[in-house]
Every structure is written in structure tokens, then in C-alpha cells.
Scaffold this motif. Sequence first.
Motif, PDB file in Angstrom:
ATOM      1  N   THR A 188      -6.952  -5.415   1.450  1.00 30.89           N
ATOM      2  CA  THR A 188      -7.999  -4.883   0.687  1.00 30.89           C
ATOM      3  C   THR A 188      -7.824  -3.392   0.083  1.00 30.89           C
ATOM      4  O   THR A 188      -8.151  -2.952  -0.971  1.00 30.89           O
ATOM      5  CB  THR A 188      -9.648  -5.077   1.230  1.00 30.89           C
ATOM      6  OG1 THR A 188      -9.601  -6.278   1.496  1.00 30.89           O
ATOM      7  CG2 THR A 188     -10.586  -4.630   0.167  1.00 30.89           C
ATOM      8  N   TYR A 193       0.770  -1.279   0.056  1.00 28.74           N
ATOM      9  CA  TYR A 193       0.093   0.114   0.077  1.00 28.74           C
ATOM     10  C   TYR A 193       0.968   1.196  -0.033  1.00 28.74           C
ATOM     11  O   TYR A 193       0.805   2.242  -0.885  1.00 28.74           O
ATOM     12  CB  TYR A 193      -0.711  -0.082   1.242  1.00 28.74           C
ATOM     13  CG  TYR A 193      -1.540   1.282   1.394  1.00 28.74           C
ATOM     14  CD1 TYR A 193      -3.092   1.047   0.834  1.00 28.74           C
ATOM     15  CD2 TYR A 193      -1.477   2.178   2.110  1.00 28.74           C
ATOM     16  CE1 TYR A 193      -4.159   2.347   0.981  1.00 28.74           C
ATOM     17  CE2 TYR A 193      -2.151   3.264   2.131  1.00 28.74           C
ATOM     18  CZ  TYR A 193      -3.386   3.433   1.778  1.00 28.74           C
ATOM     19  OH  TYR A 193      -4.399   4.466   1.700  1.00 28.74           O
ATOM     20  N   LEU A 205     -14.931  -0.794  -1.240  1.00 30.48           N
ATOM     21  CA  LEU A 205     -14.160  -2.169  -0.751  1.00 30.48           C
ATOM     22  C   LEU A 205     -14.294  -2.392   0.597  1.00 30.48           C
ATOM     23  O   LEU A 205     -14.326  -3.530   1.135  1.00 30.48           O
ATOM     24  CB  LEU A 205     -12.756  -1.534  -1.108  1.00 30.48           C
ATOM     25  CG  LEU A 205     -12.093  -1.763  -2.391  1.00 30.48           C
ATOM     26  CD1 LEU A 205     -10.735  -0.953  -2.466  1.00 30.48           C
ATOM     27  CD2 LEU A 205     -12.040  -3.183  -3.051  1.00 30.48           C
ATOM     28  N   TRP A 209      -6.055  -1.947  -3.332  1.00 26.77           N
ATOM     29  CA  TRP A 209      -6.863  -1.623  -4.637  1.00 26.77           C
ATOM     30  C   TRP A 209      -7.032  -0.143  -4.472  1.00 26.77           C
ATOM     31  O   TRP A 209      -7.135   0.425  -5.454  1.00 26.77           O
ATOM     32  CB  TRP A 209      -8.115  -2.480  -4.720  1.00 26.77           C
ATOM     33  CG  TRP A 209      -7.489  -3.766  -4.910  1.00 26.77           C
ATOM     34  CD1 TRP A 209      -7.625  -4.869  -3.952  1.00 26.77           C
ATOM     35  CD2 TRP A 209      -6.873  -4.596  -6.143  1.00 26.77           C
ATOM     36  NE1 TRP A 209      -7.190  -6.134  -4.526  1.00 26.77           N
ATOM     37  CE2 TRP A 209      -6.665  -5.796  -5.796  1.00 26.77           C
ATOM     38  CE3 TRP A 209      -6.588  -4.026  -7.349  1.00 26.77           C
ATOM     39  CZ2 TRP A 209      -6.314  -6.499  -6.820  1.00 26.77           C
ATOM     40  CZ3 TRP A 209      -6.096  -4.751  -8.468  1.00 26.77           C
ATOM     41  CH2 TRP A 209      -5.984  -6.171  -8.100  1.00 26.77           C
ATOM     42  N   SER A 210      -7.624   0.436  -3.335  1.00 29.26           N
ATOM     43  CA  SER A 210      -8.076   1.887  -3.298  1.00 29.26           C
ATOM     44  C   SER A 210      -6.730   2.769  -3.783  1.00 29.26           C
ATOM     45  O   SER A 210      -6.925   3.464  -4.717  1.00 29.26           O
ATOM     46  CB  SER A 210      -8.402   2.019  -2.015  1.00 29.26           C
ATOM     47  OG  SER A 210      -8.782   3.462  -1.926  1.00 29.26           O
TER      48      SER A 210
END
Length: 542
Positions: free
Chosen positions: A400, A249, A450, A403-404
Motif C-alpha cells: 500500500t 517502493y 492509505l 502509492w504514497s
Amino acid sequence: MKEHELFRASSVMAVGTIISRITGFIGGVIMIATLGTALLADAFNVANTMPNILYNLLVGGALTAIFVPQLVRAFDDTDGGHLFASRLVTTISGILLALVVIGVIFAPQLVYIYAPSFSTPGFETEREIAIAFTRYCLPQIFFLGLFTMLGQVANARGSFAPLMWAPIANNLVVIVVFSAFLLKWPNVSVDSITDTQIQILGWGTTAGIIIQALILIPVVKKSGIRIRPKWGVAGLGKSFSLAGWTLVYVLISQIGYLITVNVATTAAVESAKAGITTGVGFTPFKNAYLIMLLPYSIVTISIVTALLPHMSKLAINKKIDDVKDQLLRAIKTVGVLTIPSSVAFLLFGPLITEVLFFGIDKNDGIYIGYVLSALSLGLVAFSINLVLIRGFNAFEDTRTQVWSILIINFISVGLSYLFLAILPSDWVTVGLGFAFSASYLIGLFITLRLLKKHTGVIHIRDFIGQHGRLLSASLIAMLPIFAISQYFGWVGSDQSSLVRASELLFVIVAGALGYFFAAKALRISEVSGITALILRRNKAAE
């Protein structure tokens, strides 16, 4: 955590953050007065920003994401979490020290990565200055890590304020160092700055970070956690597993910021070739970004820091609806300050920066304001996104959210290169502000989608009505003042500094009062709640 408890828990941190940001901004103003906004300032800012980028890229983001939830769990261990904290602090400290050594050795390569335009023929001096600054600033990585780890230990024990107040000491050191430098050498440039002067600025900046970290040592001792040197990774498996996705991230995030630095410094070099020295480059973007972060830091970070340990406990206990309620409450509360700030920055950005950056050419100050106006469009979405990311952290889901940030940075990078290609070089930095805003406005919808795997669906309509009323209150208060400023031509006027400062003071006071009364008239409960809390605190103090 009820609403009034959330306000109370974050109020002391907010005060600390306000003072920290104000002193940090004062330091930034003095830096610009000392180094200007052109290539010398870019050489310093690239070097001084690099430790933060590398630290966050390799370790920092992971620590922030995993430390509090894992410590909350470790408190249930037979030793109360002391062994876990000691092993993690010792292990990460060793990694950070190794990173400092490697970074100092490969400083030329790092400068090339972050500012390849400095390797352009004719700009060798800027490159050497940037390399020297980098070597003096890189030890900050170790002490940034120490500060974060000690601060998170304090947070997990319910002590939030020191983490917000410690940076004030750092800022004061920077203010003293740069003020003394400015008095001694008021006119330095790329061609005139000496090795000794570079050492003073580089080591002086690093000294502030060292003091900021060391201040937290007695705070942790007082919290009851005993940290001793303890090598080994036993018991840290889950922490490093969670950290793996967090590192991905942060990697994506920092690559996006790397592109911003690259594009900004490229625009600065191209502008210098064309004889343009007003405003362009990484320094205007950095300083506009710091101003934009002020309201975000005051309310968002304070509230989220107070909220995360409690939200982690709710997530551990499977109280999903309560987690969702906490997130929505935080989003609404954050909007009370970020929405009017966004409107103010959009309408009055050039006026704000022209007055505040008094030590530089008027046009340089106004240019920073244009960048601030562009960044303001994404302030609210940026703040909400941080709140939602902490929701992932509460559920210890560091996968998760990748992806953002991937989509956000894909949009930002694409637009950054587009603006570099199509805009005149002296407007590219403003384009970077628009790229930032567009990426977070779109990314907000991705993050909401998400997060539903953990909290259920959080609809935009759950908070857009309240945000719409906050926006209405902001426009009602500020559009008439904007019309007045345009009619009298306050931006770029030849009035004295005192007169221009008075104009800005009028904008701030009239805008704040107008917003407050408009919000009260629109019956926005969060504004009323904050007011009631302040009145109760004042009454209790009497």
C-alpha cells in the motif's frame, strides 16, 4: 510502550546519532574543503552516493522493512530464529557480492545514468574521474548490506545503540583520510588530481564503511543469535514476497533521487559553461540535505527504531488502537525537535552554512544555506512520513505504501524538471529543495489516508494542535533573533571567522532557550516529558 519508556529506549540511540551526525558533518566539511563545491566534488559525490543508491534500490529498503518483523516471528521457531537469520544473511550477502562485481564492470554506464551531463563534450575529464571514484566506492554495497543485516538482528534482540554508534567509526576514518589528504595536497582540481590521489580518496572512503560493518559482528554474537553460512531459500518465501513490494517502493524513491542528481549535475555543467562556479550542483544539495537530516536523525530514527519491534508485536496481536496510539505519540515527540529545527533552518540557513563551511568561498557557503532553507519547509512532513511508513511495516504491508512514494516522487520529479527549465542554472539547486519540500507536504496527506486501512483514520487534527503550539513557540523564540541578524547584516559580513562563529552560537543558544521557555509557557507536554526524563536520568546518575 509508554511515553517515558519510549524516551528512555531512544535516548542512548539519540546520543549516538548526534555524535554520528556531528562527526559525519565534520567529515563533509573537510570533504568540501578538499574538493570544493564544483565539478570535482560532484564527480566524487556522485560516485560515493551511488553505492547507497544501488544498495537501497536493490536490497537495502527491503531488509529494513522486513527483517525486524520477520525476525520477531522467527524467535518463536524451535531454534530461536538462528536458521532464518543465517539463511537470510547468507543469501543477501551473495546477492550483494554479485552486485559489486557487475557494478565495477559497468561503472561507465552507471556514471552515464546518474550524471549524463558529464558526457558532454569538454567534460571528458570529469567523466573519467567519476568512473574511477565509482569503481573504488562500489564495494561499499556489500558492507552496507552486512551492516544493515547485523544491525537489524541486534535491533530485533532489543539492542539498538550499536546501530547508531557504529557509523561514528566510519566518520572518523573519513575525517582522518581527508584531513591527511588536505594537509598533503591542499589545492587539487579536476585538471590536477592524479590517479593515486583518486585511489586514496576512493579506497579511504570505502574503508570507513568496512569498519562500520565489522564492528557489529561481536554485537550480534553477544545478542545470542548464531549466524553461520547457510545457503538456500527455504523459509524465506514470505520475506521475499514482502520484499517484492518494498523493492518497488525503493525503486520509485531512488528514481526520484536519480532525477535530483541528474538535474543538479546538469545545472552544474550549464553553469560551468556560463562561467558560474559558485555553489551550484549536486554537492550543495547533498550537504544541505545532510544538515537537514540532523534533527530528523536524532529524534525520528531513534524513536522509530525503538518503536518498530514493539509496534510489530502489537500488530501481530491485533492491538490496533495501541498501534495508532504509538504512531501518534511518535509523531508528537518527533515534532518537538523537527519543528523548531525547520524554523531555524528557514530563517538562518545561510548564516548556519556560511559559518560551518569555513573551508570554502563565503558565497559557496551562503548558497548551501539557501538550499537548506528550501529543504526546511518539508522537514516536518518528511519526518512524519517516515513514522507512518513504519506503521505499514509493522503490519507487514509493503504494497500500500508504494502509492504514497509514487505520488511524492511524481510531484518532486515534475517540479525538478520545471525548475530546470525556468530557473537560471545557478538557482536550480535551490529549486530542488523546494521540490523536495512540496512533494512531502502533499504526500503526507496521501500516506495518512492509505494507512487508515490498518489503524483506522488518523486525522491531522490529532496532532496539528500540538504542532501548532510547537510552531508558535519556535516563532516566538526565533523571529526576534532573526530581526537582529538582519539589522546587523550578519550574513555575508566581512567579520572574522571567530566573530561569525560567535554570532551563530548566539543564535543557537538564544533560540534554544527561547524555544524551551516558550514551549513550557504553552504547556506542551512532550517538551515537559523530555525535560522530566533528563532530570530523572541526571538525578539517578548523581
